[in-house]
Design a protein around this motif. Structure first.
Motif, PDB file in Angstrom:
ATOM      1  N   ALA A  78     -16.423  12.410  61.137  1.00  0.00           N
ATOM      2  CA  ALA A  78     -16.496  13.741  61.899  1.00  0.00           C
ATOM      3  C   ALA A  78     -16.672  14.827  60.912  1.00  0.00           C
ATOM      4  N   LEU A  79     -17.421  15.727  61.216  1.00  0.00           N
ATOM      5  CA  LEU A  79     -17.887  17.059  60.491  1.00  0.00           C
ATOM      6  C   LEU A  79     -17.332  18.150  60.785  1.00  0.00           C
ATOM      7  N   PRO A  80     -17.666  19.360  60.349  1.00  0.00           N
ATOM      8  CA  PRO A  80     -17.051  20.646  60.664  1.00  0.00           C
ATOM      9  C   PRO A  80     -17.289  20.802  62.109  1.00  0.00           C
ATOM     10  N   GLY A  81     -16.163  21.477  62.866  1.00  0.00           N
ATOM     11  CA  GLY A  81     -16.394  21.794  64.294  1.00  0.00           C
ATOM     12  C   GLY A  81     -15.978  20.536  64.989  1.00  0.00           C
ATOM     13  N   ASP A  82     -15.896  19.327  64.644  1.00  0.00           N
ATOM     14  CA  ASP A  82     -15.733  18.366  65.299  1.00  0.00           C
ATOM     15  C   ASP A  82     -14.231  18.240  65.636  1.00  0.00           C
ATOM     16  N   THR A  83     -13.668  17.767  66.881  1.00  0.00           N
ATOM     17  CA  THR A  83     -12.290  17.226  67.009  1.00  0.00           C
ATOM     18  C   THR A  83     -12.163  15.970  66.898  1.00  0.00           C
ATOM     19  N   ILE A  84     -11.175  15.239  66.336  1.00  0.00           N
ATOM     20  CA  ILE A  84     -10.990  13.909  66.386  1.00  0.00           C
ATOM     21  C   ILE A  84      -9.476  13.644  66.395  1.00  0.00           C
ATOM     22  N   SER A  85      -9.080  12.412  66.964  1.00  0.00           N
ATOM     23  CA  SER A  85      -7.700  11.803  67.254  1.00  0.00           C
ATOM     24  C   SER A  85      -8.047  10.330  67.187  1.00  0.00           C
ATOM     25  N   VAL A  86      -6.560   9.650  67.128  1.00  0.00           N
ATOM     26  CA  VAL A  86      -6.671   8.153  67.210  1.00  0.00           C
ATOM     27  C   VAL A  86      -5.683   7.881  68.235  1.00  0.00           C
ATOM     28  N   LEU A  87      -6.199   7.065  69.282  1.00  0.00           N
ATOM     29  CA  LEU A  87      -5.369   6.868  70.193  1.00  0.00           C
ATOM     30  C   LEU A  87      -5.281   5.386  70.515  1.00  0.00           C
ATOM     31  N   GLY A  88      -4.354   4.468  70.580  1.00  0.00           N
ATOM     32  CA  GLY A  88      -4.181   3.258  70.492  1.00  0.00           C
ATOM     33  C   GLY A  88      -5.116   2.460  69.709  1.00  0.00           C
TER      34      GLY A  88
END
Length: 220
Positions: free
Chosen positions: A44-54
Motif C-alpha cells: 500500500a502507498l500514500p492515501g491507500d487504506t489497508i486492513s487484514v481480515l481473516g
C-alpha cells in the motif's frame, strides 16, 4: 537517498531524484530504529487504506484476490536447524525446524522437509506474486484499517505468518511499522547468492557445497 550509496555517504535528509515504488515491488530499506537492511513487498502507498481480515489483505475496501496453488516444499537445511537451536538456546520450545510440527514430513526419498500452503495473490493492477500462509494462528491475521500517510509505504513479507512487517509497531531487531520512503535503499530484482547456512568463511569450498543453486539468479 544516502542509504543507496556505499557506507551511507552523507546526502542529507530525504532523497534525490525520488520516485515512488509501485505496489508489488520488492524493496530494500533501512529499519526505522536500528537501520539494518530489510526486504519486503510494497502493498500500500500514500492515501491507500489497508486492513487484514481473516488472514487476507483488504486494500481500499476490497479483498485482494487469492487462490491456492501447489504447496511449497522446502528441504530442511542447516540454516533451519541452526535457527531452531537458537530458539532453544533462548528458552523457546522449538519442536521442529519448520514453522510447526504439523508442516514437517519425510519425502518418499527419505528427505526431511517442510510443506507449506501456498497462494497466488493479485493486486488491483493485475500484478501477482506468491505468498505462504500457515492458517489463522498469528496475531497478524487481523489488523484494523489504517490509511497510509504521505511519504510512507506499507510493506509485507511473502511468508505472511513469519514476517515482522508493517502490520506491527516498529521495534529494534523486529517489526518495521509503516515505513518512510526516505529509508529506501532500492528495488530488489534478483537473488545473487544463497546458501543453506552450512558455509564457513575460512573454508571457501563450502561456499559452493552450501549454495542453493535453484535460488541463485531467481528474478524477484
Amino acid at each position: 537517498s544516502k542509504y543507496s550509496l556505499p557506507v551511507n555517504l552523507p546526502l542529507g535528509q530525504g532523497r534525490v531524484f525520488a520516485g515512488q515504488p509501485d505496489r508489488g515491488d520488492m524493496v530494500i530499506f533501512k529499519h526505522p530504529i536500528d537501520e539494518t537492511d530489510y526486504i519486503k513487498r510494497v502493498i500500500a502507498l500514500p492515501g491507500d487504506t489497508i486492513s487484514v481480515l481473516g488472514g487476507q489483505v483488504v486494500l481500499n475496501g476490497k479483498l485482494l484476490d487469492r487462490v491456492a496453488i501447489d504447496d511449497f516444499v522446502q528441504p530442511v537445511d542447516q540454516l533451519m536447524l541452526d535457527a531452531q537451536q537458537d530458539l532453544r538456546d533462548r528458552g523457546f520450545a522449538a519442536e521442529s525446524p519448520c514453522a510447526s510440527v504439523k508442516f514437517e514430513e519425510v519425502s518418499d526419498a527419505g528427505v526431511r522437509q517442510c510443506r507449506y500452503p501456498r497462494f497466488r495473490e493479485t493486486l488491483p493492477s493485475g500484478r501477482t506474486y506468491e505468498v505462504l500462509d500457515f492458517g489463522l494462528q498469528m496475531s497478524g491475521d487481523s489488523m484494523d484499517e489504517v490509511t497510509i500517510p504521505e511519504g510512507k509505504m506499507f510493506v509485507m513479507g511473502d511468508n505472511r505468518d513469519n514476517s515482522q512487517d508493517s502490520r506491527f509497531e516498529a521495534r529494534s531487531e523486529g517489526a518495521v511499522g509503516i515505513v518512510s520512503q526516505d529509508a529506501l535503499v532500492g528495488e530488489a530484482t534478483i537473488i545473487m547468492w544463497s546458501t543453506d547456512g552450512s558455509a564457513e568463511w575460512i573454508k571457501p569450498w563450502t561456499w559452493f557445497s552450501a549454495a542453493r543453486w535453484g535460488r541463485i539468479g531467481s528474478i524477484l
